[in-house]
Design a protein around this motif. Sequence first.
Motif, PDB file in Angstrom:
ATOM      1  N   GLY A 106     -11.589  40.814   8.510  1.00 38.17           N
ATOM      2  CA  GLY A 106     -12.332  40.011   9.970  1.00 38.17           C
ATOM      3  C   GLY A 106     -12.745  38.490   9.335  1.00 38.17           C
ATOM      4  O   GLY A 106     -12.449  37.718  10.344  1.00 38.17           O
ATOM      5  N   LEU A 107     -13.506  38.336   8.589  1.00 40.14           N
ATOM      6  CA  LEU A 107     -13.686  37.086   8.400  1.00 40.14           C
ATOM      7  C   LEU A 107     -12.504  36.071   7.856  1.00 40.14           C
ATOM      8  O   LEU A 107     -12.620  34.948   8.342  1.00 40.14           O
ATOM      9  CB  LEU A 107     -14.640  37.013   7.149  1.00 40.14           C
ATOM     10  CG  LEU A 107     -16.159  37.517   7.510  1.00 40.14           C
ATOM     11  CD1 LEU A 107     -16.892  37.416   6.274  1.00 40.14           C
ATOM     12  CD2 LEU A 107     -16.917  36.895   8.483  1.00 40.14           C
ATOM     13  N   LEU A 108     -11.391  36.770   7.368  1.00 41.28           N
ATOM     14  CA  LEU A 108     -10.250  35.949   6.716  1.00 41.28           C
ATOM     15  C   LEU A 108      -9.483  35.856   8.075  1.00 41.28           C
ATOM     16  O   LEU A 108      -8.887  34.729   8.356  1.00 41.28           O
ATOM     17  CB  LEU A 108      -9.453  36.867   6.017  1.00 41.28           C
ATOM     18  CG  LEU A 108      -8.316  36.225   5.375  1.00 41.28           C
ATOM     19  CD1 LEU A 108      -8.398  34.855   4.801  1.00 41.28           C
ATOM     20  CD2 LEU A 108      -7.657  37.198   4.464  1.00 41.28           C
ATOM     21  N   ALA A 109      -9.586  36.717   9.210  1.00 40.22           N
ATOM     22  CA  ALA A 109      -8.850  36.571  10.577  1.00 40.22           C
ATOM     23  C   ALA A 109      -9.673  35.257  11.379  1.00 40.22           C
ATOM     24  O   ALA A 109      -8.838  34.712  12.108  1.00 40.22           O
ATOM     25  CB  ALA A 109      -8.922  37.947  11.204  1.00 40.22           C
ATOM     26  N   THR A 110     -10.702  35.322  11.250  1.00 41.21           N
ATOM     27  CA  THR A 110     -11.528  34.189  11.906  1.00 41.21           C
ATOM     28  C   THR A 110     -11.492  32.890  11.212  1.00 41.21           C
ATOM     29  O   THR A 110     -11.055  31.753  12.050  1.00 41.21           O
ATOM     30  CB  THR A 110     -13.122  34.570  11.535  1.00 41.21           C
ATOM     31  OG1 THR A 110     -13.757  35.685  12.229  1.00 41.21           O
ATOM     32  CG2 THR A 110     -13.898  33.437  12.358  1.00 41.21           C
ATOM     33  N   ALA A 111     -11.164  32.851   9.879  1.00 42.32           N
ATOM     34  CA  ALA A 111     -10.720  31.600   9.336  1.00 42.32           C
ATOM     35  C   ALA A 111      -9.270  31.202   9.766  1.00 42.32           C
ATOM     36  O   ALA A 111      -8.976  29.907   9.737  1.00 42.32           O
ATOM     37  CB  ALA A 111     -10.611  31.809   7.829  1.00 42.32           C
ATOM     38  N   VAL A 112      -8.468  32.362   9.923  1.00 39.57           N
ATOM     39  CA  VAL A 112      -7.066  32.061  10.241  1.00 39.57           C
ATOM     40  C   VAL A 112      -7.014  31.360  11.639  1.00 39.57           C
ATOM     41  O   VAL A 112      -6.336  30.449  11.829  1.00 39.57           O
ATOM     42  CB  VAL A 112      -5.971  33.473  10.077  1.00 39.57           C
ATOM     43  CG1 VAL A 112      -4.842  32.891  10.988  1.00 39.57           C
ATOM     44  CG2 VAL A 112      -6.095  33.744   8.890  1.00 39.57           C
ATOM     45  N   ALA A 113      -7.691  31.885  12.605  1.00 40.36           N
ATOM     46  CA  ALA A 113      -7.666  31.430  13.844  1.00 40.36           C
ATOM     47  C   ALA A 113      -8.355  29.923  13.905  1.00 40.36           C
ATOM     48  O   ALA A 113      -7.981  29.055  14.542  1.00 40.36           O
ATOM     49  CB  ALA A 113      -8.847  32.315  14.826  1.00 40.36           C
ATOM     50  N   VAL A 114      -9.486  29.612  13.065  1.00 42.15           N
ATOM     51  CA  VAL A 114      -9.964  28.401  12.984  1.00 42.15           C
ATOM     52  C   VAL A 114      -8.958  27.291  12.340  1.00 42.15           C
ATOM     53  O   VAL A 114      -9.000  26.379  12.978  1.00 42.15           O
ATOM     54  CB  VAL A 114     -11.344  28.291  12.185  1.00 42.15           C
ATOM     55  CG1 VAL A 114     -11.720  27.056  11.832  1.00 42.15           C
ATOM     56  CG2 VAL A 114     -12.271  29.123  12.988  1.00 42.15           C
ATOM     57  N   LEU A 115      -8.168  27.868  11.435  1.00 45.35           N
ATOM     58  CA  LEU A 115      -7.209  26.707  11.005  1.00 45.35           C
ATOM     59  C   LEU A 115      -6.280  26.513  11.954  1.00 45.35           C
ATOM     60  O   LEU A 115      -5.724  25.497  12.295  1.00 45.35           O
ATOM     61  CB  LEU A 115      -6.884  27.443   9.578  1.00 45.35           C
ATOM     62  CG  LEU A 115      -7.650  27.523   8.362  1.00 45.35           C
ATOM     63  CD1 LEU A 115      -6.989  28.249   7.159  1.00 45.35           C
ATOM     64  CD2 LEU A 115      -7.863  25.952   7.757  1.00 45.35           C
ATOM     65  N   MET A 116      -5.874  27.680  12.582  1.00 42.18           N
ATOM     66  CA  MET A 116      -4.630  27.474  13.824  1.00 42.18           C
ATOM     67  C   MET A 116      -5.474  26.332  14.883  1.00 42.18           C
ATOM     68  O   MET A 116      -4.502  25.509  15.213  1.00 42.18           O
ATOM     69  CB  MET A 116      -4.465  28.765  14.267  1.00 42.18           C
ATOM     70  CG  MET A 116      -3.374  28.425  15.618  1.00 42.18           C
ATOM     71  SD  MET A 116      -1.720  27.847  15.109  1.00 42.18           S
ATOM     72  CE  MET A 116      -1.087  29.222  14.020  1.00 42.18           C
ATOM     73  N   ALA A 117      -6.504  26.459  15.166  1.00 39.13           N
ATOM     74  CA  ALA A 117      -7.179  25.586  16.252  1.00 39.13           C
ATOM     75  C   ALA A 117      -7.105  24.077  15.550  1.00 39.13           C
ATOM     76  O   ALA A 117      -6.777  23.100  16.219  1.00 39.13           O
ATOM     77  CB  ALA A 117      -8.566  25.849  16.499  1.00 39.13           C
ATOM     78  N   ILE A 118      -7.394  24.063  14.140  1.00 41.16           N
ATOM     79  CA  ILE A 118      -7.450  22.554  13.863  1.00 41.16           C
ATOM     80  C   ILE A 118      -6.179  22.216  13.561  1.00 41.16           C
ATOM     81  O   ILE A 118      -5.741  20.741  13.756  1.00 41.16           O
ATOM     82  CB  ILE A 118      -8.138  22.586  12.239  1.00 41.16           C
ATOM     83  CG1 ILE A 118      -9.719  23.130  12.130  1.00 41.16           C
ATOM     84  CG2 ILE A 118      -8.013  21.331  11.521  1.00 41.16           C
ATOM     85  CD1 ILE A 118     -10.088  23.287  11.190  1.00 41.16           C
ATOM     86  N   SER A 119      -5.035  22.920  13.244  1.00 37.69           N
ATOM     87  CA  SER A 119      -3.746  22.666  13.052  1.00 37.69           C
ATOM     88  C   SER A 119      -3.118  21.949  14.340  1.00 37.69           C
ATOM     89  O   SER A 119      -2.569  21.183  14.602  1.00 37.69           O
ATOM     90  CB  SER A 119      -2.908  23.793  12.651  1.00 37.69           C
ATOM     91  OG  SER A 119      -1.323  23.357  12.650  1.00 37.69           O
ATOM     92  N   LEU A 120      -3.487  22.676  15.511  1.00 42.15           N
ATOM     93  CA  LEU A 120      -3.023  22.325  16.988  1.00 42.15           C
ATOM     94  C   LEU A 120      -3.529  20.971  17.127  1.00 42.15           C
ATOM     95  O   LEU A 120      -2.800  20.141  17.735  1.00 42.15           O
ATOM     96  CB  LEU A 120      -3.262  23.482  18.041  1.00 42.15           C
ATOM     97  CG  LEU A 120      -2.716  24.790  17.834  1.00 42.15           C
ATOM     98  CD1 LEU A 120      -3.370  25.817  18.546  1.00 42.15           C
ATOM     99  CD2 LEU A 120      -1.231  24.448  18.091  1.00 42.15           C
TER     100      LEU A 120
END
Length: 247
Positions: free
Chosen positions: A94-108
Amino acid sequence: MPPTALRRAARICLMLMVFTALAATAAPWVTRANGDALIGLDLGYLAGELRDQPHPVAQLFVEALQLPVFLAILLAPGVAVRSRQGRIGAVFLGLLATAVAVLMAISLHSRIEDYWEPAWEQRYELFAVAVGLVAVVVLAAVVALAAGRGQAYAVAVALLLVGSAAFHLYSVAVLSSLTSIGVEVSPLAWAPGLTWLLAAGCALVAARTDRAGGASGAGGGHRDRVEPGERRTAEPAATEAYGAPQG
């Protein structure tokens, strides 16, 4: 069917639906006017053609299509998990999923260019904020799981899956109705939206049967194991009830 067996079947169904949605992204979803077919994971090539369209949700869909898939793969194992080791592993995922979402936000947000029109910049800033809110929801669900609130976690995952289904089906409907970008949508493009709905149902069934199994285990009834200490305290009481042995 016993609650334990039903819970396991629902968890298997959940994972099966998640990986079915993943497999569907490798199928051709749209065909361009020149005959080129794009698989689901390649829909990002349409992002530039959607910038001038009044459909920001569909544009976010083609920009971040992988996010719902990754989140589902990482969050599904924690639904109705019972063992301590399993919960620890689910929290890590779940923490890894949170990191994936944060990285996607930064990428956008990092895709914004200096020469863009203000409307385009605002749109991508909203995309980053929306994905950031998803990261917050995921983190809240993981915290609930770490605190032993498995029911809250399962409901949060089910709601995320329902949201993914609505997001997918609406966006595919928009793409199929747009004639200005010159694409023809394949029936396979609808499949992940339906599998997200089925996955959400499986998650709710697993959570409900997990709760029912826990309640039946806690509410009296037959106990399969008696601790040695309890036997030692029970034996004197039995001796008093029947009287001391006669010499």
